[in-house]
Design an enzyme around this catalytic site. Structure first.
Site, PDB file in Angstrom:
ATOM      1  N   GLY A  11       0.837  -1.206   0.000  1.00  0.00           N
ATOM      2  CA  GLY A  11       0.000   0.000   0.000  1.00  0.00           C
ATOM      3  C   GLY A  11       0.863   1.243   0.000  1.00  0.00           C
ATOM      4  O   GLY A  11       1.848   1.323   0.727  1.00  0.00           O
ATOM      5  N   ALA A  22      15.733  10.453  -0.100  1.00  0.00           N
ATOM      6  CA  ALA A  22      16.821  10.356   0.878  1.00  0.00           C
ATOM      7  C   ALA A  22      17.767   9.205   0.522  1.00  0.00           C
ATOM      8  O   ALA A  22      18.993   9.355   0.617  1.00  0.00           O
ATOM      9  CB  ALA A  22      16.242  10.157   2.278  1.00  0.00           C
ATOM     10  N   ARG A  72       1.219  -5.211  -5.901  1.00  0.00           N
ATOM     11  CA  ARG A  72       1.193  -6.424  -5.078  1.00  0.00           C
ATOM     12  C   ARG A  72       1.582  -7.564  -6.012  1.00  0.00           C
ATOM     13  O   ARG A  72       1.172  -7.599  -7.165  1.00  0.00           O
ATOM     14  CB  ARG A  72      -0.186  -6.601  -4.451  1.00  0.00           C
ATOM     15  CG  ARG A  72      -0.460  -5.469  -3.444  1.00  0.00           C
ATOM     16  CD  ARG A  72      -1.518  -5.817  -2.414  1.00  0.00           C
ATOM     17  NE  ARG A  72      -1.284  -5.091  -1.171  1.00  0.00           N
ATOM     18  CZ  ARG A  72      -1.828  -3.894  -0.873  1.00  0.00           C
ATOM     19  NH1 ARG A  72      -2.622  -3.295  -1.730  1.00  0.00           N
ATOM     20  NH2 ARG A  72      -1.583  -3.325   0.284  1.00  0.00           N
ATOM     21  N   ASP A 103       4.161  -4.344   6.345  1.00  0.00           N
ATOM     22  CA  ASP A 103       4.687  -5.601   6.893  1.00  0.00           C
ATOM     23  C   ASP A 103       4.829  -6.689   5.832  1.00  0.00           C
ATOM     24  O   ASP A 103       5.753  -7.496   5.892  1.00  0.00           O
ATOM     25  CB  ASP A 103       3.898  -6.072   8.125  1.00  0.00           C
ATOM     26  CG  ASP A 103       2.500  -6.523   7.793  1.00  0.00           C
ATOM     27  OD1 ASP A 103       1.944  -6.029   6.789  1.00  0.00           O
ATOM     28  OD2 ASP A 103       1.965  -7.370   8.530  1.00  0.00           O
ATOM     29  N   THR A 125       3.655   2.804   6.046  1.00  0.00           N
ATOM     30  CA  THR A 125       2.242   2.436   5.935  1.00  0.00           C
ATOM     31  C   THR A 125       1.447   3.404   6.799  1.00  0.00           C
ATOM     32  O   THR A 125       1.892   3.757   7.884  1.00  0.00           O
ATOM     33  CB  THR A 125       1.984   0.984   6.405  1.00  0.00           C
ATOM     34  OG1 THR A 125       0.596   0.856   6.766  1.00  0.00           O
ATOM     35  CG2 THR A 125       2.792   0.610   7.633  1.00  0.00           C
ATOM     36  N   ASP A 127      -1.048   2.827   8.471  1.00  0.00           N
ATOM     37  CA  ASP A 127      -1.683   2.169   9.628  1.00  0.00           C
ATOM     38  C   ASP A 127      -0.859   2.223  10.918  1.00  0.00           C
ATOM     39  O   ASP A 127      -1.393   1.960  11.988  1.00  0.00           O
ATOM     40  CB  ASP A 127      -1.949   0.688   9.300  1.00  0.00           C
ATOM     41  CG  ASP A 127      -3.076   0.531   8.301  1.00  0.00           C
ATOM     42  OD1 ASP A 127      -3.810   1.513   8.086  1.00  0.00           O
ATOM     43  OD2 ASP A 127      -3.219  -0.565   7.736  1.00  0.00           O
ATOM     44  N   ASP A 129       1.209   0.066  11.985  1.00  0.00           N
ATOM     45  CA  ASP A 129       0.995  -1.243  12.616  1.00  0.00           C
ATOM     46  C   ASP A 129       2.250  -2.117  12.632  1.00  0.00           C
ATOM     47  O   ASP A 129       2.166  -3.338  12.559  1.00  0.00           O
ATOM     48  CB  ASP A 129      -0.156  -1.986  11.900  1.00  0.00           C
ATOM     49  CG  ASP A 129       0.126  -2.205  10.418  1.00  0.00           C
ATOM     50  OD1 ASP A 129       1.112  -1.631   9.905  1.00  0.00           O
ATOM     51  OD2 ASP A 129      -0.642  -2.940   9.774  1.00  0.00           O
ATOM     52  N   ARG A 154     -17.866  17.604  12.028  1.00  0.00           N
ATOM     53  CA  ARG A 154     -18.312  18.140  13.325  1.00  0.00           C
ATOM     54  C   ARG A 154     -19.191  19.390  13.117  1.00  0.00           C
ATOM     55  O   ARG A 154     -20.194  19.563  13.803  1.00  0.00           O
ATOM     56  CB  ARG A 154     -17.090  18.489  14.172  1.00  0.00           C
ATOM     57  CG  ARG A 154     -17.407  18.931  15.576  1.00  0.00           C
ATOM     58  CD  ARG A 154     -16.130  19.252  16.306  1.00  0.00           C
ATOM     59  NE  ARG A 154     -15.505  18.067  16.874  1.00  0.00           N
ATOM     60  CZ  ARG A 154     -15.954  17.434  17.953  1.00  0.00           C
ATOM     61  NH1 ARG A 154     -17.028  17.844  18.558  1.00  0.00           N
ATOM     62  NH2 ARG A 154     -15.324  16.377  18.418  1.00  0.00           N
ATOM     63  N   ARG A 171      -7.063  -2.092   9.892  1.00  0.00           N
ATOM     64  CA  ARG A 171      -7.636  -3.443   9.977  1.00  0.00           C
ATOM     65  C   ARG A 171      -7.217  -4.138  11.257  1.00  0.00           C
ATOM     66  O   ARG A 171      -8.042  -4.698  11.962  1.00  0.00           O
ATOM     67  CB  ARG A 171      -7.173  -4.267   8.773  1.00  0.00           C
ATOM     68  CG  ARG A 171      -8.356  -4.615   7.949  1.00  0.00           C
ATOM     69  CD  ARG A 171      -8.083  -5.442   6.736  1.00  0.00           C
ATOM     70  NE  ARG A 171      -8.775  -4.820   5.639  1.00  0.00           N
ATOM     71  CZ  ARG A 171      -8.212  -4.337   4.565  1.00  0.00           C
ATOM     72  NH1 ARG A 171      -6.923  -4.436   4.391  1.00  0.00           N
ATOM     73  NH2 ARG A 171      -8.919  -3.761   3.637  1.00  0.00           N
ATOM     74  N   LYS A 213     -26.370  17.251  25.496  1.00  0.00           N
ATOM     75  CA  LYS A 213     -25.388  17.286  24.412  1.00  0.00           C
ATOM     76  C   LYS A 213     -26.100  17.132  23.062  1.00  0.00           C
ATOM     77  O   LYS A 213     -26.977  16.279  22.913  1.00  0.00           O
ATOM     78  CB  LYS A 213     -24.417  16.122  24.610  1.00  0.00           C
ATOM     79  CG  LYS A 213     -23.059  16.365  24.081  1.00  0.00           C
ATOM     80  CD  LYS A 213     -22.093  15.347  24.690  1.00  0.00           C
ATOM     81  CE  LYS A 213     -20.682  15.608  24.261  1.00  0.00           C
ATOM     82  NZ  LYS A 213     -20.434  15.558  22.853  1.00  0.00           N
TER      83      LYS A 213
HETATM   84  P1  ADP Z   1       2.232  -4.051   2.691  1.00  0.00           P
HETATM   85  O1  ADP Z   1       3.702  -4.086   2.430  1.00  0.00           O
HETATM   86  O2  ADP Z   1       1.664  -2.678   2.567  1.00  0.00           O
HETATM   87  O3  ADP Z   1       1.874  -4.749   3.996  1.00  0.00           O
HETATM   88  P2  ADP Z   1       1.277  -6.401   1.219  1.00  0.00           P
HETATM   89  O4  ADP Z   1       0.959  -7.167   2.434  1.00  0.00           O
HETATM   90  O5  ADP Z   1       0.325  -6.460   0.074  1.00  0.00           O
HETATM   91  O6  ADP Z   1       1.486  -4.836   1.521  1.00  0.00           O
HETATM   92  O7  ADP Z   1       2.701  -6.892   0.692  1.00  0.00           O
HETATM   93  C1  ADP Z   1       3.309  -6.302  -0.429  1.00  0.00           C
HETATM   94  C2  ADP Z   1       4.043  -7.333  -1.240  1.00  0.00           C
HETATM   95  O8  ADP Z   1       5.093  -7.906  -0.451  1.00  0.00           O
HETATM   96  C3  ADP Z   1       3.236  -8.530  -1.689  1.00  0.00           C
HETATM   97  O9  ADP Z   1       2.434  -8.274  -2.842  1.00  0.00           O
HETATM   98  C4  ADP Z   1       4.327  -9.540  -1.989  1.00  0.00           C
HETATM   99  O10 ADP Z   1       4.920  -9.289  -3.255  1.00  0.00           O
HETATM  100  C5  ADP Z   1       5.349  -9.238  -0.889  1.00  0.00           C
HETATM  101  N1  ADP Z   1       5.171 -10.191   0.205  1.00  0.00           N
HETATM  102  C6  ADP Z   1       4.188 -10.214   1.142  1.00  0.00           C
HETATM  103  N2  ADP Z   1       4.317 -11.282   1.970  1.00  0.00           N
HETATM  104  C7  ADP Z   1       5.399 -11.974   1.532  1.00  0.00           C
HETATM  105  C8  ADP Z   1       6.059 -13.170   1.951  1.00  0.00           C
HETATM  106  N3  ADP Z   1       5.621 -13.898   2.964  1.00  0.00           N
HETATM  107  N4  ADP Z   1       7.152 -13.560   1.249  1.00  0.00           N
HETATM  108  C9  ADP Z   1       7.621 -12.837   0.202  1.00  0.00           C
HETATM  109  N5  ADP Z   1       7.039 -11.702  -0.233  1.00  0.00           N
HETATM  110  C10 ADP Z   1       5.947 -11.270   0.412  1.00  0.00           C
END
Ligand code: ADP
Length: 319
Positions: A11, A22, A72, A103, A125, A127, A129, A154, A171, A213
């Site tokens: 994302g 950078a 993705r 992640d 990201t 999020d 997270d 508001r 999420r 309120k």
């Molecule tokens: P984000 O990085 O925002 O969490 P995604 O979860 O869609 O987004 O992950 C982005 C891309 O990272 C995926 O489309 C895939 O190419 C790669 N990726 C995700 N999980 C794995 C994994 N377990 N092993 C290798 N590549 C991964």
């Protein structure tokens, strides 16, 4: 190391461009060649790789999205996909890679590091997270976008004496909802880390109504459930006119805030320094305003923790 690569994946988040800038400028500052890989891991597999110059990252620090584009790519989750990616890098002589993303993208970085290809991850990201950093790139911008939207809602909520449910992104992590709720004085905040608060929301609304309120704002992270359904449940339980706004993808866009640009610049530069000093398999981050780095594997095993003191404070301040 003479050549390194950089890509953005998953994302998009405001501030990714400042991080790319950078990385490119810091590498060139050190006399290293730097290559941009378009479309994340998809572009890596396809060999969509171009050399970047100082000027190629001019005029992007203030732009949202990512100039390297993102994608993705399921193929990259396979061994074969990862090997193809490494081969594309080796063909050009690239010896290290910086991966900017969430992640999922860090998992990709981990897989490459396991295959002995040096990688450094930069957490980006909206999020927020990811463990091992107080903030991810993009979170502050998204938060400010949400606050601007809530301020506007508001105004109309006050004029019409309504209850508003505002669904925001998040999420698995309630950071956007929590910070926005605290910053905007929301009556209730519903986050995935504390999902069973519906009775408390209703009690607060009733108490507020009895006190005279006129309007209420409730912020709901998408991971808790559908805003539309929550709005209906609230209206059924209280008889108060309830409207719902789902903020959706507008939370991803926009010019990055100063905080995100500075964070991205610091993390991008640090990632280059780590790669050049022979380090790999690490994620850079910021903790208590200090640059830190952690093993990616450890980060992926650890859970990002919401700040429960802030959650409690939001309740105390919206009695
Ligand atoms: P984000 O990085 O925002 O969490 P995604 O979860 O869609 O987004 O992950 C982005 C891309 O990272 C995926 O489309 C895939 O190419 C790669 N990726 C995700 N999980 C794995 C994994 N377990 N092993 C290798 N590549 C991964």
């Amino acid at each position: 190391m003479k050549k390194i690569g950089v890509l953005t994946s998953g994302g998009d988040a405001p501030g990714m461009n400042a991080a790319i800038r950078a990385v490119v400028r810091k590498a060139i500052y050190h006399g290293i060649e730097v290559y941009g890989i378009k479309n994340g891991f998809q572009g890596l597999i396809e060999g969509n790789i171009r050399k970047m110059e100082i000027g190629s990252v001019g005029d992007i620090i203030h732009r949202g999205g990512t100039m390297l584009y993102s994608a993705r790519c399921d193929e990259f989750k396979t061994n074969e996909g990862q090997k193809k990616g490494i081969n594309q890098l080796k063909k050009i002589g690239i010896e290290g890679l910086i991966i900017i993303g969430g992640d999922g993208s860090l998992r990709g970085a981990q897989k490459l590091s396991e295959k002995e290809f040096p990688c450094i991850g930069i957490p980006a990201t909206i999020d927020n997270d990811i463990a091992g950093t107080d903030f991810t790139i993009g979170f502050d911008t998204a938060l400010n976008t949400v606050i601007e939207a809530i301020d506007k809602i508001r105004d109309t909520a006050t004029s019409h004496e309504r209850t508003y449910v505002i669904e925001v992104m998040g999420r698995d992590a309630g950071d956007i909802a929590l910070w926005a709720g605290l910053a905007d004085g929301a009556e209730s905040i519903l986050i995935p880390e504390q999902p069973n608060e519906f009775p408390d929301v209703i009690n607060r609304l009733r108490r507020g109504h009895e006190r005279g309120k006129k309007h209420s704002i409730i912020i709901l992270a998408e991971g808790v459930g559908s805003g539309v359904e929550y709005g209906q449940r609230i209206q059924d339980a209280t008889d108060l006119e309830t409207r719902v706004t789902v903020l959706g993808h507008l939370q991803r866009g926009g010019s990055p805030t100063a905080a995100d640009r500075v964070l991205a610049s610091r993390l991008g530069a640090q990632a280059v320094d780590l790669l050049l000093s022979g380090k790999a398999g690490l994620m850079v981050g910021l903790e208590n305003n200090n640059l830190v780095h952690h093993n990616i594997l450890r980060i992926l095993e650890e859970e990002h923790m919401i700040n429960f003191d802030m959650y409690q404070l939001s309740k105390e301040l919206s009695i």
